[in-house]
Design a protein around this motif. Structure first.
Motif, PDB file in Angstrom:
ATOM      1  N   LYS A  17     -12.309 -27.373  57.689  1.00  0.00           N
ATOM      2  CA  LYS A  17     -12.114 -28.583  56.878  1.00  0.00           C
ATOM      3  C   LYS A  17     -13.105 -28.602  55.720  1.00  0.00           C
ATOM      4  N   GLN A  18     -14.333 -28.207  56.020  1.00  0.00           N
ATOM      5  CA  GLN A  18     -15.350 -28.232  54.968  1.00  0.00           C
ATOM      6  C   GLN A  18     -15.050 -27.159  53.920  1.00  0.00           C
ATOM      7  N   ARG A  19     -14.490 -26.031  54.372  1.00  0.00           N
ATOM      8  CA  ARG A  19     -14.128 -24.999  53.394  1.00  0.00           C
ATOM      9  C   ARG A  19     -12.972 -25.475  52.525  1.00  0.00           C
ATOM     10  N   LEU A  20     -12.050 -26.218  53.150  1.00  0.00           N
ATOM     11  CA  LEU A  20     -10.959 -26.793  52.358  1.00  0.00           C
ATOM     12  C   LEU A  20     -11.536 -27.799  51.353  1.00  0.00           C
ATOM     13  N   ALA A  21     -12.489 -28.608  51.804  1.00  0.00           N
ATOM     14  CA  ALA A  21     -13.112 -29.584  50.899  1.00  0.00           C
ATOM     15  C   ALA A  21     -13.746 -28.862  49.710  1.00  0.00           C
ATOM     16  N   LEU A  22     -14.364 -27.710  49.990  1.00  0.00           N
ATOM     17  CA  LEU A  22     -14.987 -26.937  48.912  1.00  0.00           C
ATOM     18  C   LEU A  22     -13.916 -26.376  47.972  1.00  0.00           C
ATOM     19  N   ALA A  23     -12.817 -25.881  48.571  1.00  0.00           N
ATOM     20  CA  ALA A  23     -11.717 -25.362  47.743  1.00  0.00           C
ATOM     21  C   ALA A  23     -11.185 -26.463  46.834  1.00  0.00           C
ATOM     22  N   LEU A  24     -11.034 -27.670  47.377  1.00  0.00           N
ATOM     23  CA  LEU A  24     -10.501 -28.780  46.580  1.00  0.00           C
ATOM     24  C   LEU A  24     -11.462 -29.129  45.445  1.00  0.00           C
ATOM     25  N   ALA A  25     -12.756 -29.076  45.764  1.00  0.00           N
ATOM     26  CA  ALA A  25     -13.750 -29.378  44.727  1.00  0.00           C
ATOM     27  C   ALA A  25     -13.722 -28.313  43.630  1.00  0.00           C
ATOM     28  N   LEU A  26     -13.316 -27.091  44.016  1.00  0.00           N
ATOM     29  CA  LEU A  26     -13.338 -25.989  43.041  1.00  0.00           C
ATOM     30  C   LEU A  26     -12.036 -25.866  42.250  1.00  0.00           C
ATOM     31  N   VAL A  27     -11.048 -26.683  42.600  1.00  0.00           N
ATOM     32  CA  VAL A  27      -9.799 -26.665  41.838  1.00  0.00           C
ATOM     33  C   VAL A  27     -10.113 -27.002  40.379  1.00  0.00           C
ATOM     34  N   GLY A  28      -9.612 -26.189  39.478  1.00  0.00           N
ATOM     35  CA  GLY A  28      -9.888 -26.405  38.049  1.00  0.00           C
ATOM     36  C   GLY A  28     -11.189 -25.753  37.616  1.00  0.00           C
ATOM     37  N   ASP A  29     -11.885 -25.108  38.582  1.00  0.00           N
ATOM     38  CA  ASP A  29     -13.101 -24.341  38.283  1.00  0.00           C
ATOM     39  C   ASP A  29     -14.175 -25.135  37.522  1.00  0.00           C
TER      40      ASP A  29
END
Ligand SMILES: Nc1ncnc2c1ncn2[C@@H]1O[C@H](COP(=O)(O)OP(=O)(O)OP(=O)(O)O)[C@@H](O)[C@H]1O
Length: 291
Positions: free
Chosen positions: A132-144
């Protein structure tokens, strides 16, 4: 990358953040550090534009009051715990966020690096804490975005997931991202942060690299040690015999130690054949000494 001048946030009569000023430069990694209630989360929420505040905040040169949209485009946020729709799949969640941020694609390299690809069809609610935390990080990184704000991102993770997550943050730092994060864990502050902003009751009391901060308040470290239940009593006995003040509470065995003696505690337990499953170091704030 971030300029904060005289930031004050009041909740009624309570001043949660009191005339705080600091800057964060591009590529820097800065930890917000302090006891519970010191004002760390409130500062992050002000940076995110979620609160009205007194003072001035600019991100990437954009005043967040007058150019909030431009400022927010530069940042990604990782909350303490992902509170996204548990029934949505990982893929749909990523697509939803990408649309929200008007980003066209989630880079394959990101999914691979975060090891999310095998889990794309799972529902968010099925994921382990670490995933879940990795997904949260992926979401935060959307749009770089060049800047990541993280609120206690490892607080709910077990040791392995925490190590994994910290590893990812080190990679992001090496790749040039600017990181601003809150953490209670001394090792996370000491290894990842270029600078630590130490907060006490909403006031900024120190702004220094971790090694200098540790030297300044080194006599006040709280070590929490986790051992198997059948070893707890023996562990406390051997630590007392060595002159340490050790006590047990729901968070493990608490030992107040001078910074330079933390290794001695672990060695003492090791010599007594007591397995240390995990340990954490915190600054020992006075109000925590009696919990
Ligand atoms: N929405 C709110 N309404 C009223 N008071 C609040 C609100 N949010 C935070 N506070 C208070 O402001 C102070 C700072 O809280 P904040 O959450 O920023 O602390 P923190 O350093 O992040 O602590 P923690 O580590 O516990 O998250 C605390 O006294 C808290 O009770």
């Amino acid at each position: 990358m971030i300029q904060v001048q005289d930031l004050t946030k009041r909740f009624g009569a309570l001043t949660a953040v009191d005339a705080v000023s600091f800057e964060v430069h591009e590529g820097e990694s800065v930890a917000l550090w302090g006891a519970n209630g010191a004002g760390k989360t409130t500062i992050l929420r002000c940076l995110l534009g979620l609160y009205h505040f007194e003072g001035f905040i600019a991100i990437g040169g954009y005043d967040i009051r007058t150019h909030g949209r431009q400022a927010r485009r530069l940042l990604g946020f990782v909350p303490q715990e992902l509170s996204f729709h548990a029934n949505m799949s990982v893929t749909d969640t990523l697509i939803f966020y990408a649309r929200l941020k008007k980003a066209s694609v989630i880079p394959d390299t990101l999914l691979d690096r975060l090891a999310l690809r095998p889990h794309l069809e799972k529902r968010v609610g099925e994921l382990s804490g670490g995933l879940k935390q990795r997904l949260a990080l992926a979401l935060a990184l959307v749009g770089d975005p060049p800047l990541l704000l993280l609120d206690e991102p490892t607080a709910n993770l077990d040791v392995r997931a925490r190590d994994d997550f910290m590893h990812l943050l080190h990679e992001l730092k090496a790749a040039g991202k600017t990181l601003v994060y809150t953490s209670h864990r001394l090792e996370e502050v000491a290894t990842l942060a270029d600078r630590v902003l130490l907060l006490e009751s909403g006031r900024l009391v120190a702004d220094a690299p971790p090694h200098r901060l540790a030297a300044e308040i080194g006599h006040e470290l709280l070590l929490r040690v986790y051992v198997a239940p059948h070893h707890i009593e023996q562990a406390i006995q051997v630590l007392h015999a060595k002159g340490f003040t050790a006590s047990m509470n729901s968070h493990g065995i608490k030992i107040f130690v001078p910074a330079l003696q933390k290794a001695t505690v672990l060695e003492t337990l090791l010599h007594a054949n007591i397995d240390v499953r995990d340990f954490s170091l915190e600054w020992a704030f006075h109000n925590e000494q009696h919990d």
